[in-house]
Design an enzyme around this catalytic site. Structure first.
Site, PDB file in Angstrom:
ATOM      1  N   CYS A 290       1.052  -1.417   0.255  1.00  0.00           N
ATOM      2  CA  CYS A 290      -0.067   0.339   0.129  1.00  0.00           C
ATOM      3  C   CYS A 290       0.985   1.135  -0.332  1.00  0.00           C
ATOM      4  O   CYS A 290       1.428   1.544  -0.592  1.00  0.00           O
ATOM      5  CB  CYS A 290      -1.004  -0.188   0.900  1.00  0.00           C
ATOM      6  SG  CYS A 290      -2.288   1.299   1.008  1.00  0.00           S
TER       7      CYS A 290
ATOM      8  N   HIS B  53      -3.648  -5.317   0.536  1.00  0.00           N
ATOM      9  CA  HIS B  53      -3.410  -5.829   1.749  1.00  0.00           C
ATOM     10  C   HIS B  53      -3.078  -7.652   1.419  1.00  0.00           C
ATOM     11  O   HIS B  53      -3.977  -8.007   2.585  1.00  0.00           O
ATOM     12  CB  HIS B  53      -3.664  -5.490   3.016  1.00  0.00           C
ATOM     13  CG  HIS B  53      -4.034  -3.566   2.704  1.00  0.00           C
ATOM     14  ND1 HIS B  53      -2.715  -3.219   3.687  1.00  0.00           N
ATOM     15  CD2 HIS B  53      -3.905  -3.241   2.351  1.00  0.00           C
ATOM     16  CE1 HIS B  53      -2.984  -1.565   3.595  1.00  0.00           C
ATOM     17  NE2 HIS B  53      -3.284  -1.591   3.012  1.00  0.00           N
TER      18      HIS B  53
ATOM     19  N   GLU C 256      -1.251  -9.062   3.639  1.00  0.00           N
ATOM     20  CA  GLU C 256      -1.188  -9.630   4.713  1.00  0.00           C
ATOM     21  C   GLU C 256      -3.024  -9.232   5.699  1.00  0.00           C
ATOM     22  O   GLU C 256      -2.457 -10.239   6.542  1.00  0.00           O
ATOM     23  CB  GLU C 256      -0.587  -8.396   5.858  1.00  0.00           C
ATOM     24  CG  GLU C 256      -1.045  -7.681   6.322  1.00  0.00           C
ATOM     25  CD  GLU C 256      -1.049  -6.299   4.995  1.00  0.00           C
ATOM     26  OE1 GLU C 256      -1.232  -6.283   3.868  1.00  0.00           O
ATOM     27  OE2 GLU C 256      -1.818  -4.928   5.906  1.00  0.00           O
TER      28      GLU C 256
END
Lengths: 229, 258
Positions: free
Chosen positions: A107, A200, A202
Site C-alpha cells: 500500500c 493488502h 497481510e
C-alpha cells in the site's frame, strides 16, 4: 529454525499514556511473516536504519494513512501528515537498497518505493477519475512472468483500501498487476529484489481472508521469506 | 566485522481502542541505541526461539498489570478483566523463558520486572496502597494513593512521581547507582514473594521491593523507569538515566562475565 529476520516499519503513534513518541505496527504484518516462517522484528527508534540493514535479512514497508487529503495539496507532502514516517521510510529504504536486501512495500510502502526510485503518485484519484478504491474489493489481473501470477494465477479477488496510487512509474520498475479500472496494483523491480503491492495481502490470510471470497495469501509471504534467505 | 549487540525489546501488545497494533515506545530504544546497542522490537510467538538465537539480549518493557492467575490469584472485581492482555502475558513469559534458557541477559522494567519475578515462581503485591494500609494499621489516606514512611501517610506515591530507594550493598545495581538514589515511580503493583534465584536489590522507604537481580544468571528487574524523564513537584526533574542501559549493553558485550 533458521528464520530470516525481517524488519517491519511502523507509523507514528503514542504509547498508552499518550505521552511517549512511539511506532505503531499493525499486528497483521507481523503475524503474516511469523506464519510464513520468518522472524518479524519491529522498528524501535528513528536512527538505527543502517544498523537494521546490517543485521536484518529483509524489509517490509507497511501501509498507513493516505499521504495527502486533497489533490491540490499534493505539493505539501513533506509538510503534513506523516513527514516523520516519510523521512524514516527513506532512510530504511536507502539502507536496505544499498545492502541489496529484499524490500517488500505494501500500500503506502508500495507507493513510496515508486517515489524513492523516481516515480510519482496520483493523490485522491477518485476526485478526478471517479474510481473508488477505499474499502472496496475488486478483481486484480496479473502480468505473465510475475511472482504475483505465479502465486495467484491470471486473476484473483483482493481487498482495496487506498486513495492514492502509482502514477508515473520509476525507472527500473515494471507493473505486474492491474485493477479492472486501470489502477496499478503490483510492481516488481527489473533487477533488484524489490516488490510492491497496492492491495493488502497481510489481511488475506487463513480461513477468513479479507475479502472472504479472495485467496489465502500466506504463500506470497512464504515466497518473500524465501527471498530473504 | 563484529556487529553491535542486538537488544530485543518485547513489543507492547495493544488490543483495545487503539486497534490491533504493536506499540514500540521510542524511549527504550533511544536508551539502547545511546548505550551502543541495536534496539529491535519482537512480536510473533512462532519466532521466539529465533529471536533468542539471533539477538544478544532482551528487554521486557513496562505496561499494564498481568492477569493474577499467572501467580495463583483470582479476579473478584470484574472491572479488572478489561485491563488484561492474555496475548501480551503469553508473549512476555514465553520470550523471557527462551532468553533465560539461552542464558542471555534480560532487563525487566516496570511490568517487565514483575514478569521476571512471576516467571521464576514469585508473586506480586496486587495493590500497594491497600497492602501498606493494612500492614501499617492505617485505615485510609488520600484515596489510597500514597505510601507510608515511618508511620506517616502520604509522603510519596508509587503511582506517580519520584521517591528514594536504598540499594543492597552487594547488588550489581549499587555499583551503578550507589547505596541511595531517587527514582521515578508509576506502578500499583510490586514484587511480593521473590522468584527462584532472585534477590531484592533495592527497597523504597516503605519497604516495597524496587529491584531484583538473579543470583547466577544475567537477569535484572527494576520497578522504576530509567528510560523515562519526569517531573515531581517536590523533588524536581528526574532525567532519563541511561547508565543502567550502558551497564546492560556492557554486560552483553562482555558475554556476561562479571
Amino acid at each position: 529454525m533458521n528464520r530470516p529476520v525481517i524488519l517491519i516499519n511502523g507509523g507514528p503513534a503514542f504509547d498508552k499514556t499518550f505521552e511517549c513518541d512511539s511506532w505503531g505496527i499493525n499486528k497483521t504484518y507481523v503475524q503474516a511473516i511469523g506464519a510464513a516462517g520468518g522472524a518479524p522484528v519491529l522498528c524501535a527508534d528513528d536512527y538505527s536504519a543502517e544498523d537494521y540493514a546490517q543485521v536484518c535479512d529483509g524489509l517490509i514497508l507497511t501501509g498507513s494513512f493516505s499521504y495527502c487529503p486533497r489533490p491540490e495539496l499534493r505539493d505539501r507532502l513533506s509538510q503534513i501528515g506523516q513527514s516523520i514516517r516519510v523521512e524514516y521510510d527513506r532512510k530504511l529504504f536507502n539502507a536496505f537498497f544499498a545492502a541489496k536486501k529484499p524490500i517488500l512495500g505494501i500500500c503506502l510502502g508500495h507507493q513510496i518505493i515508486n517515489v524513492f526510485l523516481g516515480g510519482t503518485l496520483y493523490s485522491n484519484f477518485k476526485m478526478c477519475d471517479g474510481i473508488e478504491h477505499m474499502l472496496s474489493a475488486h478483481k486484480i489481473k496479473t502480468e505473465e512472468g510475475s511472482v504475483i501470477r505465479q502465486i495467484f494465477g491470471d486473476d484473483f479477488y483482493a481487498n482495496s483500501r487506498h486513495n492514492n496510487a502509482v502514477e508515473t512509474l520509476a525507472p527500473g520498475l515494471k507493473v505486474t498487476a492491474w485493477s479492472p479500472d486501470g489502477v496499478i496494483e503490483a510492481l516488481e523491480h527489473e533487477t533488484l529484489p524489490i516488490w510492491g503491492f497496492q492491495f493488502h495481502p497481510e489481511r488475506m490470510r487463513g480461513d477468513l481472508p479479507d475479502p472472504p471470497m479472495g485467496p489465502d495469501s500466506t504463500e506470497l509471504f512464504r515466497w518473500f521469506v524465501q527471498q530473504c534467505r | 566485522m563484529k556487529r553491535k549487540p542486538v537488544i530485543i525489546i518485547a513489543a507492547e501488545d495493544v488490543n483495545d481502542s487503539f486497534g490491533n497494533v504493536f506499540i514500540m515506545n521510542k524511549e527504550y530504544a533511544d536508551c539502547v541505541r545511546l548505550a551502543g546497542g541495536i534496539p529491535l522490537g519482537a512480536g510473533d510467538y512462532r519466532a521466539i526461539s529465533s529471536y533468542a538465537e539471533f539477538a544478544d539480549a532482551l528487554i521486557i518493557p513496562g505496561g499494564p498489570v498481568m492477569h493474577p492467575a499467572r501467580y495463583g490469584g483470582i479476579v473478584t472485581n470484574f472491572m479488572e478483566l478489561a485491563g488484561f492482555s492474555a496475548t501480551r502475558d503469553d508473549f512476555d513469559f514465553a520470550i523471557f523463558d527462551a532468553f533465560c534458557r539461552a542464558g542471555k541477559p534480560i532487563l525487566g522494567i516496570g511490568r517487565g520486572a514483575q514478569v521476571i519475578n512471576v516467571a521464576l515462581g514469585g508473586t506480586l503485591v496486587r495493590d500497594i496502597p491497600q497492602r501498606l494500609t493494612s500492614e501499617n494499621d492505617i485505615t485510609e489516606h488520600s484515596n489510597r494513593e500514597f505510601a507510608v514512611v515511618d508511620g506517616t501517610p502520604g509522603d510519596f506515591s508509587h503511582h506517580w512521581g519520584t521517591h528514594k530507594i536504598t540499594l543492597a550493598p552487594d547488588s550489581g545495581l549499587a555499583k551503578i547507582m550507589g547505596r541511595e538514589s531517587i527514582v521515578n515511580s508509576f506502578h500499583r503493583q510490586a514484587v511480593d514473594k521473590l522468584g527462584a534465584g532472585l534477590t531484592a536489590a533495592a527497597f523504597s522507604e516503605d519497604g516495597v521491593i524496587e529491584a531484583i537481580e538473579h543470583d547466577s544468571l544475567p537477569i535484572i528487574g527494576v520497578q522504576w523507569h530509567p528510560e523515562h524523564a519526569c517531573e515531581d513537584f517536590r523533588r524536581g526533574v528526574h532525567e532519563q538515566d541511561i547508565t543502567i542501559f550502558e551497564s546492560f549493553v556492557k554486560m552483553v558485550q562482555e558475554g556476561c562475565n562479571e
